[in-house]
Design a protein around this motif. Sequence first.
Motif, PDB file in Angstrom:
ATOM      1  N   LEU A 135     -25.205  14.134   3.317  1.00  0.00           N
ATOM      2  CA  LEU A 135     -24.222  13.184   3.852  1.00  0.00           C
ATOM      3  C   LEU A 135     -24.774  12.450   5.074  1.00  0.00           C
ATOM      4  N   GLU A 136     -25.588  13.137   5.880  1.00  0.00           N
ATOM      5  CA  GLU A 136     -26.200  12.462   7.036  1.00  0.00           C
ATOM      6  C   GLU A 136     -27.154  11.354   6.576  1.00  0.00           C
ATOM      7  N   ASP A 137     -27.685  11.482   5.388  1.00  0.00           N
ATOM      8  CA  ASP A 137     -28.611  10.465   4.863  1.00  0.00           C
ATOM      9  C   ASP A 137     -27.889   9.220   4.327  1.00  0.00           C
ATOM     10  N   GLN A 138     -26.565   9.255   4.270  1.00  0.00           N
ATOM     11  CA  GLN A 138     -25.801   8.109   3.733  1.00  0.00           C
ATOM     12  C   GLN A 138     -25.511   7.126   4.867  1.00  0.00           C
ATOM     13  N   SER A 139     -25.890   5.858   4.654  1.00  0.00           N
ATOM     14  CA  SER A 139     -25.815   4.910   5.778  1.00  0.00           C
ATOM     15  C   SER A 139     -24.381   4.586   6.192  1.00  0.00           C
ATOM     16  N   GLY A 199     -12.903  -2.566  18.018  1.00  0.00           N
ATOM     17  CA  GLY A 199     -12.919  -1.101  17.916  1.00  0.00           C
ATOM     18  C   GLY A 199     -13.075  -0.630  16.484  1.00  0.00           C
ATOM     19  N   ASP A 200     -13.793  -1.410  15.680  1.00  0.00           N
ATOM     20  CA  ASP A 200     -13.898  -1.091  14.255  1.00  0.00           C
ATOM     21  C   ASP A 200     -14.863   0.064  13.988  1.00  0.00           C
ATOM     22  N   LEU A 201     -14.507   0.840  12.974  1.00  0.00           N
ATOM     23  CA  LEU A 201     -15.361   1.942  12.492  1.00  0.00           C
ATOM     24  C   LEU A 201     -15.589   1.681  11.009  1.00  0.00           C
ATOM     25  N   TRP A 202     -16.739   1.106  10.689  1.00  0.00           N
ATOM     26  CA  TRP A 202     -16.992   0.714   9.299  1.00  0.00           C
ATOM     27  C   TRP A 202     -17.387   1.916   8.441  1.00  0.00           C
ATOM     28  N   GLU A 203     -17.802   3.000   9.131  1.00  0.00           N
ATOM     29  CA  GLU A 203     -18.308   4.176   8.416  1.00  0.00           C
ATOM     30  C   GLU A 203     -17.190   5.185   8.142  1.00  0.00           C
ATOM     31  N   ASN A 204     -17.352   5.983   7.078  1.00  0.00           N
ATOM     32  CA  ASN A 204     -16.536   7.203   6.969  1.00  0.00           C
ATOM     33  C   ASN A 204     -16.919   8.066   8.175  1.00  0.00           C
ATOM     34  N   GLY A 207     -24.164  -4.049  12.356  1.00  0.00           N
ATOM     35  CA  GLY A 207     -24.342  -2.896  13.236  1.00  0.00           C
ATOM     36  C   GLY A 207     -23.737  -1.611  12.720  1.00  0.00           C
ATOM     37  N   VAL A 208     -23.726  -1.436  11.396  1.00  0.00           N
ATOM     38  CA  VAL A 208     -23.222  -0.179  10.819  1.00  0.00           C
ATOM     39  C   VAL A 208     -24.202   0.936  11.174  1.00  0.00           C
ATOM     40  N   GLY A 209     -23.676   2.071  11.540  1.00  0.00           N
ATOM     41  CA  GLY A 209     -24.524   3.219  11.888  1.00  0.00           C
ATOM     42  C   GLY A 209     -24.296   3.611  13.329  1.00  0.00           C
ATOM     43  N   ARG A 213     -17.472   6.546  -1.295  1.00  0.00           N
ATOM     44  CA  ARG A 213     -18.721   6.761  -0.547  1.00  0.00           C
ATOM     45  C   ARG A 213     -19.103   8.234  -0.501  1.00  0.00           C
ATOM     46  N   LEU A 214     -18.104   9.088  -0.534  1.00  0.00           N
ATOM     47  CA  LEU A 214     -18.356  10.528  -0.496  1.00  0.00           C
ATOM     48  C   LEU A 214     -18.741  11.055  -1.875  1.00  0.00           C
ATOM     49  N   VAL A 215     -18.012  10.613  -2.888  1.00  0.00           N
ATOM     50  CA  VAL A 215     -18.233  11.136  -4.246  1.00  0.00           C
ATOM     51  C   VAL A 215     -19.604  10.714  -4.785  1.00  0.00           C
ATOM     52  N   ALA A 216     -20.034   9.475  -4.499  1.00  0.00           N
ATOM     53  CA  ALA A 216     -21.266   8.959  -5.127  1.00  0.00           C
ATOM     54  C   ALA A 216     -22.470   9.863  -4.869  1.00  0.00           C
ATOM     55  N   PRO A 217     -22.782  10.208  -3.624  1.00  0.00           N
ATOM     56  CA  PRO A 217     -23.956  11.074  -3.427  1.00  0.00           C
ATOM     57  C   PRO A 217     -23.750  12.497  -3.957  1.00  0.00           C
ATOM     58  N   LEU A 218     -22.514  13.004  -3.877  1.00  0.00           N
ATOM     59  CA  LEU A 218     -22.265  14.361  -4.391  1.00  0.00           C
ATOM     60  C   LEU A 218     -22.475  14.402  -5.894  1.00  0.00           C
ATOM     61  N   GLU A 219     -21.992  13.373  -6.567  1.00  0.00           N
ATOM     62  CA  GLU A 219     -22.148  13.282  -8.023  1.00  0.00           C
ATOM     63  C   GLU A 219     -23.633  13.219  -8.388  1.00  0.00           C
ATOM     64  N   GLU A 220     -24.373  12.375  -7.678  1.00  0.00           N
ATOM     65  CA  GLU A 220     -25.802  12.216  -7.989  1.00  0.00           C
ATOM     66  C   GLU A 220     -26.587  13.494  -7.715  1.00  0.00           C
ATOM     67  N   GLU A 221     -26.270  14.156  -6.618  1.00  0.00           N
ATOM     68  CA  GLU A 221     -27.089  15.300  -6.181  1.00  0.00           C
ATOM     69  C   GLU A 221     -26.715  16.589  -6.896  1.00  0.00           C
ATOM     70  N   TYR A 222     -25.418  16.834  -7.072  1.00  0.00           N
ATOM     71  CA  TYR A 222     -24.987  18.143  -7.587  1.00  0.00           C
ATOM     72  C   TYR A 222     -24.191  18.057  -8.886  1.00  0.00           C
ATOM     73  N   GLY A 223     -23.625  16.898  -9.194  1.00  0.00           N
ATOM     74  CA  GLY A 223     -22.634  16.806 -10.261  1.00  0.00           C
ATOM     75  C   GLY A 223     -21.290  17.272  -9.711  1.00  0.00           C
ATOM     76  N   VAL A 224     -20.226  16.562 -10.086  1.00  0.00           N
ATOM     77  CA  VAL A 224     -18.891  16.910  -9.580  1.00  0.00           C
ATOM     78  C   VAL A 224     -18.020  17.368 -10.739  1.00  0.00           C
ATOM     79  N   GLU A 225     -17.453  18.581 -10.598  1.00  0.00           N
ATOM     80  CA  GLU A 225     -16.533  19.071 -11.636  1.00  0.00           C
ATOM     81  C   GLU A 225     -15.124  18.563 -11.353  1.00  0.00           C
ATOM     82  N   LYS A 226     -14.708  18.609 -10.079  1.00  0.00           N
ATOM     83  CA  LYS A 226     -13.318  18.229  -9.754  1.00  0.00           C
ATOM     84  C   LYS A 226     -13.205  17.885  -8.274  1.00  0.00           C
TER      85      LYS A 226
END
Length: 337
Positions: free
Chosen positions: A241-245, A274-279, A334-336, A147-160
Motif C-alpha cells: 500500500l505504501e507503494d501506491q501513489s 486543504g484538499d487530500l487527493w490520496e486515500n 502535488g499528489v503524495g 484504489r485499495l482493491v486494485a493492488p490487493l487483487e493484483e498481488e494476492y487475489g481477493v475472495e471477499k
Amino acid sequence: MIRVGVNGYGTIGKRVADAVAAQPDMEVAGVAKTQPNFEAHTAVERGYSMYAAIPERAPLFGDAGIETAGVVDELVADADVIVDATPSGIGAENRSLYASYDTPAIFQGGEDASVAQVSFNARANYDDARGADSVRVVSCNTTGLSRLVAPLEEEYGVEKVRATLVRRGGDPSQHSRGPINDILPNPIEIPSHHGPDVQTIFPELSIDTMGLKVPATLMHVHAVNVTLESDVTAAHVRQLLEDQSRIYVIPEGLGLDGAGKLKDFALDAGRPRGDLWENCLWGESIATEGRDLYLFQAVHQESDVVPENVDAIRAVTDSADAAESIERTNRTIGVGL
Ligand code: NAD
C-alpha cells in the motif's frame, strides 16, 4: 493542448478546473455556471472564460459585472473534452448536448453508471476508457475503495470485501444537509448501493458494504475487511500500500488520529482548499489474521476524484498511457504526502 470545458463549477468542478490548468498538456477552455455567485467571481479572477449554463440567465452575469464568453453550447462546441460536474442527475440530462457536438464527456459519480460507456478509476481500469466517448469517474467512496482493491487483487487475489462506510453528512458548505445530531444507518438496506458501484470497476469482485451517516463534513471513514486468496502479513500489505501513489499510509507518531487532524495537516502543508487527493490509510490499523486483512482509511470526498478526472481526460483523448498520465497528474498537482 487538450482544451477542457467544465460544466458545473461547484465543489468538484472548481477543483477539476484548477487541476486541469496545472497540466502541461491541457488548458481550461472555459467554465459554465448557472449563476454569478462567489465561485463565478473566483473563476474569472483565475482567468477562466465564463459561459452561461442556462442561456436565459446570461444577463445576470452582466448585471453582476461578469463578462461571459457565450452560452454552454458554445463551450461544448469549442472544447475537446467536457467535464460535467453538475449535481447528480443533471449530467444525464446534459448527455445529449455533448453527443450533439461529438464532444467526449466525463461525468461524475452522482450519475447512474448507464450515463457513460465506462465507469473509471485510473489505477484500476484506465485502459477501458481509452478513446471512449463518455466516461463516469466513480464517486468519492468508490474511488477510495477501488484504489485499495486494485493492488490487493493484483498481488494476492481477493475472495471477499466487506466495508462499513461512515459517511460525512454533507460538504462544509452544505448547511441544509445532516444529520446535525444523530447517527444514521444510511442507507438502512444492507448491503448498501456502494458495493455494486465498486463492481462497475471490478465486475467479478465479491463485495458487501454497509453505510452510516454522521454529523461531520470533513471526510468519509471506511472500516474495511478483505478476505484474500492467500495468507498475508501486515508488513507485506503495508509495503504494497505504501507503494501506491494515491494511497498515503499514515505513519505512526504524527498524531494524525482522525479526519480533523488530517485536514489540518493538509492546510498546514499548503494544499489548495486543504484538499487530500490520496486515500489516507492508518498504517497502525493494518492487521491480518490468516487470509483476512483489516484496516481503516479516510477519503476526502471533495477532492479524491480530482486527479481521476484529469486522468480520464487523457484516457478519452488517448493521449497517454495509464502510468504516464497518473505520474504527470500526481507531479503537477502535488499528489503524495
Ligand atoms: P455542487 O452542488 O457543489 O456543484 C454543482 C454545480 O453545478 C453548482 O455550482 C451548481 O450551481 C451547478 N449547476 C446546477 N445545475 C446546472 C446546470 N444545469 N448546468 C451547469 N451547472 C449547473 O456539486 P458537487 O458536489 O460538485 O457534485 C457534482 C457531481 O460530483 C455530482 O455527480 C456528485 O455526486 C459528484 N461528486 C461529489 C462529491 C462531493 O462530495 N461533493 C464527491 C464525488 C463526486
